[in-house]
Design a protein around this motif. Structure first.
Motif, PDB file in Angstrom:
ATOM      1  N   LEU A   1      68.380 -15.808  -8.209  1.00 29.18           N
ATOM      2  CA  LEU A   1      69.284 -14.819  -7.612  1.00 29.18           C
ATOM      3  C   LEU A   1      70.734 -15.103  -7.989  1.00 29.18           C
ATOM      4  O   LEU A   1      71.503 -14.177  -8.264  1.00 29.18           O
ATOM      5  CB  LEU A   1      69.136 -14.824  -6.091  1.00 29.18           C
ATOM      6  CG  LEU A   1      68.062 -13.913  -5.503  1.00 29.18           C
ATOM      7  CD1 LEU A   1      68.076 -13.999  -3.990  1.00 29.18           C
ATOM      8  CD2 LEU A   1      68.237 -12.470  -5.949  1.00 29.18           C
ATOM      9  N   GLY A   2      71.104 -16.373  -8.000  1.00 27.71           N
ATOM     10  CA  GLY A   2      72.460 -16.721  -8.385  1.00 27.71           C
ATOM     11  C   GLY A   2      72.777 -16.289  -9.801  1.00 27.71           C
ATOM     12  O   GLY A   2      73.877 -15.787 -10.078  1.00 27.71           O
ATOM     13  N   ASN A   3      71.821 -16.456 -10.706  1.00 31.04           N
ATOM     14  CA  ASN A   3      72.047 -16.078 -12.105  1.00 31.04           C
ATOM     15  C   ASN A   3      72.003 -14.571 -12.312  1.00 31.04           C
ATOM     16  O   ASN A   3      72.730 -14.028 -13.156  1.00 31.04           O
ATOM     17  CB  ASN A   3      70.997 -16.746 -13.008  1.00 31.04           C
ATOM     18  CG  ASN A   3      71.162 -18.249 -13.073  1.00 31.04           C
ATOM     19  OD1 ASN A   3      72.260 -18.770 -12.898  1.00 31.04           O
ATOM     20  ND2 ASN A   3      70.073 -18.958 -13.318  1.00 31.04           N
ATOM     21  N   LEU A   4      71.176 -13.883 -11.548  1.00 36.62           N
ATOM     22  CA  LEU A   4      71.058 -12.427 -11.699  1.00 36.62           C
ATOM     23  C   LEU A   4      72.322 -11.709 -11.247  1.00 36.62           C
ATOM     24  O   LEU A   4      72.645 -10.629 -11.746  1.00 36.62           O
ATOM     25  CB  LEU A   4      69.853 -11.917 -10.900  1.00 36.62           C
ATOM     26  CG  LEU A   4      68.486 -12.131 -11.548  1.00 36.62           C
ATOM     27  CD1 LEU A   4      67.373 -11.963 -10.524  1.00 36.62           C
ATOM     28  CD2 LEU A   4      68.285 -11.177 -12.720  1.00 36.62           C
ATOM     29  N   GLY A   5      73.031 -12.282 -10.288  1.00 33.94           N
ATOM     30  CA  GLY A   5      74.288 -11.695  -9.853  1.00 33.94           C
ATOM     31  C   GLY A   5      74.127 -10.663  -8.746  1.00 33.94           C
ATOM     32  O   GLY A   5      73.030 -10.418  -8.232  1.00 33.94           O
ATOM     33  N   GLU A   6      75.234 -10.036  -8.397  1.00 36.63           N
ATOM     34  CA  GLU A   6      75.277  -9.158  -7.229  1.00 36.63           C
ATOM     35  C   GLU A   6      74.445  -7.888  -7.382  1.00 36.63           C
ATOM     36  O   GLU A   6      74.140  -7.228  -6.385  1.00 36.63           O
ATOM     37  CB  GLU A   6      76.731  -8.793  -6.927  1.00 36.63           C
ATOM     38  CG  GLU A   6      77.595  -9.992  -6.532  1.00 36.63           C
ATOM     39  CD  GLU A   6      79.021  -9.607  -6.248  1.00 36.63           C
ATOM     40  OE1 GLU A   6      79.343  -8.402  -6.379  1.00 36.63           O
ATOM     41  OE2 GLU A   6      79.816 -10.498  -5.895  1.00 36.63           O
ATOM     42  N   SER A   7      74.066  -7.533  -8.588  1.00 36.53           N
ATOM     43  CA  SER A   7      73.269  -6.322  -8.786  1.00 36.53           C
ATOM     44  C   SER A   7      71.863  -6.465  -8.221  1.00 36.53           C
ATOM     45  O   SER A   7      71.166  -5.476  -8.006  1.00 36.53           O
ATOM     46  CB  SER A   7      73.186  -5.972 -10.274  1.00 36.53           C
ATOM     47  OG  SER A   7      74.470  -5.736 -10.805  1.00 36.53           O
ATOM     48  N   TYR A   8      71.451  -7.692  -7.985  1.00 32.96           N
ATOM     49  CA  TYR A   8      70.086  -7.950  -7.515  1.00 32.96           C
ATOM     50  C   TYR A   8      70.170  -8.808  -6.250  1.00 32.96           C
ATOM     51  O   TYR A   8      70.595  -9.961  -6.292  1.00 32.96           O
ATOM     52  CB  TYR A   8      69.274  -8.655  -8.593  1.00 32.96           C
ATOM     53  CG  TYR A   8      69.221  -7.860  -9.880  1.00 32.96           C
ATOM     54  CD1 TYR A   8      68.262  -6.879 -10.078  1.00 32.96           C
ATOM     55  CD2 TYR A   8      70.161  -8.087 -10.887  1.00 32.96           C
ATOM     56  CE1 TYR A   8      68.226  -6.131 -11.248  1.00 32.96           C
ATOM     57  CE2 TYR A   8      70.126  -7.346 -12.064  1.00 32.96           C
ATOM     58  CZ  TYR A   8      69.164  -6.375 -12.236  1.00 32.96           C
ATOM     59  OH  TYR A   8      69.132  -5.639 -13.391  1.00 32.96           O
ATOM     60  N   SER A   9      69.784  -8.215  -5.133  1.00 29.11           N
ATOM     61  CA  SER A   9      69.987  -8.872  -3.846  1.00 29.11           C
ATOM     62  C   SER A   9      68.737  -9.533  -3.286  1.00 29.11           C
ATOM     63  O   SER A   9      68.815 -10.265  -2.302  1.00 29.11           O
ATOM     64  CB  SER A   9      70.497  -7.855  -2.821  1.00 29.11           C
ATOM     65  OG  SER A   9      69.552  -6.793  -2.664  1.00 29.11           O
ATOM     66  N   GLU A  10      67.580  -9.287  -3.888  1.00 33.44           N
ATOM     67  CA  GLU A  10      66.354  -9.863  -3.343  1.00 33.44           C
ATOM     68  C   GLU A  10      65.294 -10.027  -4.424  1.00 33.44           C
ATOM     69  O   GLU A  10      65.339  -9.379  -5.472  1.00 33.44           O
ATOM     70  CB  GLU A  10      65.795  -8.989  -2.209  1.00 33.44           C
ATOM     71  CG  GLU A  10      65.397  -7.587  -2.674  1.00 33.44           C
ATOM     72  CD  GLU A  10      64.775  -6.765  -1.560  1.00 33.44           C
ATOM     73  OE1 GLU A  10      64.283  -7.363  -0.586  1.00 33.44           O
ATOM     74  OE2 GLU A  10      64.749  -5.517  -1.689  1.00 33.44           O
ATOM     75  N   LEU A  11      64.360 -10.899  -4.139  1.00 32.72           N
ATOM     76  CA  LEU A  11      63.195 -11.110  -4.985  1.00 32.72           C
ATOM     77  C   LEU A  11      61.958 -11.075  -4.102  1.00 32.72           C
ATOM     78  O   LEU A  11      62.026 -11.350  -2.905  1.00 32.72           O
ATOM     79  CB  LEU A  11      63.265 -12.470  -5.693  1.00 32.72           C
ATOM     80  CG  LEU A  11      64.451 -12.733  -6.622  1.00 32.72           C
ATOM     81  CD1 LEU A  11      64.416 -14.180  -7.111  1.00 32.72           C
ATOM     82  CD2 LEU A  11      64.440 -11.766  -7.794  1.00 32.72           C
ATOM     83  N   SER A  12      60.838 -10.747  -4.687  1.00 36.16           N
ATOM     84  CA  SER A  12      59.558 -10.876  -3.995  1.00 36.16           C
ATOM     85  C   SER A  12      58.875 -12.148  -4.480  1.00 36.16           C
ATOM     86  O   SER A  12      59.039 -12.544  -5.642  1.00 36.16           O
ATOM     87  CB  SER A  12      58.658  -9.666  -4.272  1.00 36.16           C
ATOM     88  OG  SER A  12      59.225  -8.488  -3.743  1.00 36.16           O
ATOM     89  N   LEU A  13      58.109 -12.785  -3.598  1.00 35.24           N
ATOM     90  CA  LEU A  13      57.384 -14.004  -3.935  1.00 35.24           C
ATOM     91  C   LEU A  13      55.926 -13.811  -3.541  1.00 35.24           C
ATOM     92  O   LEU A  13      55.609 -13.680  -2.354  1.00 35.24           O
ATOM     93  CB  LEU A  13      57.992 -15.207  -3.217  1.00 35.24           C
ATOM     94  CG  LEU A  13      57.328 -16.567  -3.427  1.00 35.24           C
ATOM     95  CD1 LEU A  13      57.232 -16.916  -4.906  1.00 35.24           C
ATOM     96  CD2 LEU A  13      58.093 -17.662  -2.678  1.00 35.24           C
ATOM     97  N   LEU A  14      55.062 -13.784  -4.540  1.00 34.86           N
ATOM     98  CA  LEU A  14      53.652 -13.448  -4.346  1.00 34.86           C
ATOM     99  C   LEU A  14      52.756 -14.589  -4.797  1.00 34.86           C
ATOM    100  O   LEU A  14      53.194 -15.515  -5.490  1.00 34.86           O
ATOM    101  CB  LEU A  14      53.298 -12.184  -5.154  1.00 34.86           C
ATOM    102  CG  LEU A  14      54.255 -10.992  -5.032  1.00 34.86           C
ATOM    103  CD1 LEU A  14      53.876  -9.922  -6.056  1.00 34.86           C
ATOM    104  CD2 LEU A  14      54.230 -10.428  -3.621  1.00 34.86           C
ATOM    105  N   ALA A  15      51.484 -14.505  -4.433  1.00 33.94           N
ATOM    106  CA  ALA A  15      50.503 -15.479  -4.907  1.00 33.94           C
ATOM    107  C   ALA A  15      50.224 -15.247  -6.389  1.00 33.94           C
ATOM    108  O   ALA A  15      50.233 -14.104  -6.852  1.00 33.94           O
ATOM    109  CB  ALA A  15      49.214 -15.354  -4.106  1.00 33.94           C
ATOM    110  N   PRO A  16      49.991 -16.304  -7.158  1.00 34.84           N
ATOM    111  CA  PRO A  16      49.654 -16.141  -8.578  1.00 34.84           C
ATOM    112  C   PRO A  16      48.314 -15.429  -8.743  1.00 34.84           C
ATOM    113  O   PRO A  16      47.535 -15.307  -7.782  1.00 34.84           O
ATOM    114  CB  PRO A  16      49.556 -17.579  -9.091  1.00 34.84           C
ATOM    115  CG  PRO A  16      50.223 -18.419  -8.060  1.00 34.84           C
ATOM    116  CD  PRO A  16      50.028 -17.710  -6.764  1.00 34.84           C
TER     117      PRO A  16
END
Length: 429
Positions: free
Chosen positions: A282-297
Motif C-alpha cells: 500500500l505504501g508503494n502503490l500510493g494514495e490512489s489505492y487505499s485498500e487491498l484484499s487478502l484471500l486464501a491461496p
C-alpha cells in the motif's frame, strides 16, 4: 485464538543442559527463575531502522521497571549488515546474548553449536501457555528448541480492488490453481492491456512447496533431502506456460519496475506472497489505492494441510552467554509480555503470543492479516522442517530461472537441469 494451546508441564530445570561450543566450558545449569538481586548486563542485537530501535528502547525501559538489575545494551543494523556482523562474531564465539533471529539462519547457527538450548526454560522462565504448539515448534531444530517466534505470517493472495473494479471483474472466488489461472486471464483480457491478472506463480518456490505439502510431502525433509524429483519440478514449471504465454505480466515489465514489483506498481491485480507484505504494498502503490484484499491461496487438494505459520522473526540466545537465565527472562518479556504487544504492535509482524496480541493495537491491515490467519485455520498444518543451510541461495536460483522462463530464453528442461545442478552443490557443500 483458533489454534489449540500447548499445555507444557514444568520441566526439571536443574537437570537440563545447555549447548557448549567446541573447546569451551558448558553453560551453567539453568534456574527455575532469574534472581532479581543479581546484577547482569546483556547485549541485545536486532535488525531494523530508527523506528524499530525506538520501540526496542521503550520495551527495554518497560523491562527495566520489572528487572532493574538487568542492564540491556542494544544495537541494530540493516538486515544484510546484521548477518555480516553475526558471521564475524560467530567465528570468534562472541555473539550477543540475545538476538532477533531469522528463520533461514536457525539451522546453520544451531547445528554449529552457536545457540542455546531453550527447552530447559520452556514452561518456566519462558511462558508457554500464550504460545500455541505449532508456534513453539517453529523454533525446533533436531528436536531441540533454539528460537521463540515473536510473530507469524502465512502465505496469502493479495488482490487490488481498485484495479478489479476498473476491469469490471469480481475478486477471485477461490478454487484450484487452474481456476486462479483462468481468473487471471479474465482480468488481463478485461483490462485491455492496462494491467495483468497476476504473475507467473511458478516462479516462486513457495507455491511449489504448497502443492507438495498438499500431496503429503515437503520441499525438503528433516534430513535435508529434496522432497521432489526432476519430473515433479518439470510438471510444475510446465503448469505456468499458459501464464507466460500472455496471461501474466511480461518479465520485461518486471525488470523495468525493479526494485519494486509488478503488484505494488499496479501492473498486476494479484500477488501470492506472505501476508505481512500488505503495508509495504500500500505504501508503494500510493494514495490512489487505499485498500487491498487478502484471500486464501488456490487449493491443490480440498482438506489438505498445505499452509503453515512462518515466523516473521524469532528471538534466540547465544550459547556463549554468561547469563542464560537473565537472557531467557528478556526473551520472555520481548515475546510474551503485554507491554511488548502494546509497544511493538505489528512492527515485528502479528504477535505470536496471545498475551502480546491481546495488548497490541491493530491497524486495518493487521486486522486483515489476523482475520486471514483465522480464516485459513483448517488449512494450517505443522510447520515444515527448519530451512536447510543454503535455502536462500536455492530460493533465489528458483526465482532467477522463473524469470528466464518468463522471458522465453530457456526451456523448462534446461531450467530443471540447472536447478538440480545448483541444488546438488548446495546440499553437498
Amino acid at each position: 485464538m483458533f489454534i489449540k494451546k500447548r499445555v507444557i508441564a514444568a520441566v526439571a530445570l536443574a537437570t537440563g543442559s545447555a549447548i557448549a561450543l567446541a573447546g569451551c566450558a558448558g553453560s551453567p545449569e539453568p534456574a527455575a527463575s532469574f534472581d532479581p538481586e543479581e546484577e547482569v548486563t546483556l547485549d541485545l542485537a536486532f535488525w531494523g531502522n530508527d523506528v524499530r530501535a525506538d520501540l526496542y528502547n521503550k520495551a527495554i525501559e518497560a523491562f527495566n521497571e520489572e528487572y532493574p538489575n538487568i542492564t540491556v545494551n542494544s544495537s541494530f543494523l540493516a538486515f544484510p549488515e546484521f548477518w555480516e556482523k553475526r558471521q564475524t562474531e560467530a567465528a570468534g564465539k562472541n555473539l550477543p546474548d540475545v538476538m532477533q533471529f531469522d528463520y533461514s539462519y536457525l539451522r546453520q547457527y544451531s547445528e554449529n553449536g552457536l545457540l542455546l538450548d531453550l527447552d530447559p526454560y520452556l514452561g518456566g522462565i519462558i511462558e508457554t501457555d500464550p504460545l500455541p504448539q505449532n508456534i513453539l515448534d517453529i523454533g525446533v531444530v533436531n528436536d531441540t528448541t533454539y528460537g521463540i517466534a515473536t510473530s507469524t505470517n502465512a502465505w496469502g493472495l493479495f488482490t487490488n480492488p481498485a484495479l478489479l473494479e476498473e476491469a469490471g471483474v469480481e475478486d477471485f472466488a477461490g478454487g484450484s490453481w487452474a481456476d486462479y489461472t483462468d481468473w487471471m486471464a479474465e482480468v488481463t483480457e478485461a483490462s485491455g492491456g492496462e494491467f495483468y491478472g497476476g504473475s507467473d506463480y511458478t516462479g516462486r518456490i513457495q507455491n511449489l512447496e504448497l502443492q507438495l505439502r498438499a500431496e503429503g510431502g515437503e520441499l525438503f525433509t528433516e534430513e535435508g533431502e529434496p522432497g521432489f524429483d526432476e519430473a515433479r519440478l518439470k510438471a510444475f514449471w510446465e503448469e505456468g506456460q499458459a501464464i507466460r504465454d500472455g496471461i501474466g505480466v511480461p518479465q520485461q515489465t518486471v525488470e523495468e519496475v525493479l526494485p519494486l514489483g509488478p503488484f505494488d506498481t499496479a501492473n498486476t491485480a494479484s500477488e501470492l506472497t506472505w501476508d505481512n507484505f500488505g503495508a509495504g504494498y500500500l505504501g508503494n502503490l500510493g494514495e490512489s489505492y487505499s485498500e487491498l484484499s487478502l484471500l486464501a491461496p488456490p487449493v491443490t487438494e480440498e482438506g489438505a494441510k498445505d499452509l503453515y505459520l512462518k515466523p516473521s522473526m524469532l528471538h534466540s540466545i547465544a550459547s556463549n552467554t554468561d547469563a542464560p537465565e537473565a537472557a531467557a527472562t528478556l526473551v520472555n518479556f520481548l515475546v510474551n509480555s503485554p507491554q511488548s504487544g502494546e509497544i511493538f504492535g505489528t512492527n515485528r509482524g502479528l504477535p505470536a503470543s496471545e498475551t502480546a496480541l491481546a495488548a497490541a493495537e491493530l491497524d486495518p491491515l493487521s486486522e486483515q492479516v489476523k482475520a486471514h490467519e483465522e480464516a485459513i485455520a483448517d488449512r494450517l498444518g505443522d510447520a515444515p522442517p527448519v530451512p536447510i543451510v543454503g535455502y536462500g541461495t536455492l530460493e533465489e536460483k528458483f526465482r532467477q530461472l522463473g524469470g528466464e522462463l518468463n522471458f522465453g530464453r530457456m526451456s523448462v528442461d534446461d531450467a530443471v537441469s540447472q536447478f538440480f545442478t545448483e541444488m546438488d552443490v548446495v546440499l553437498n557443500n
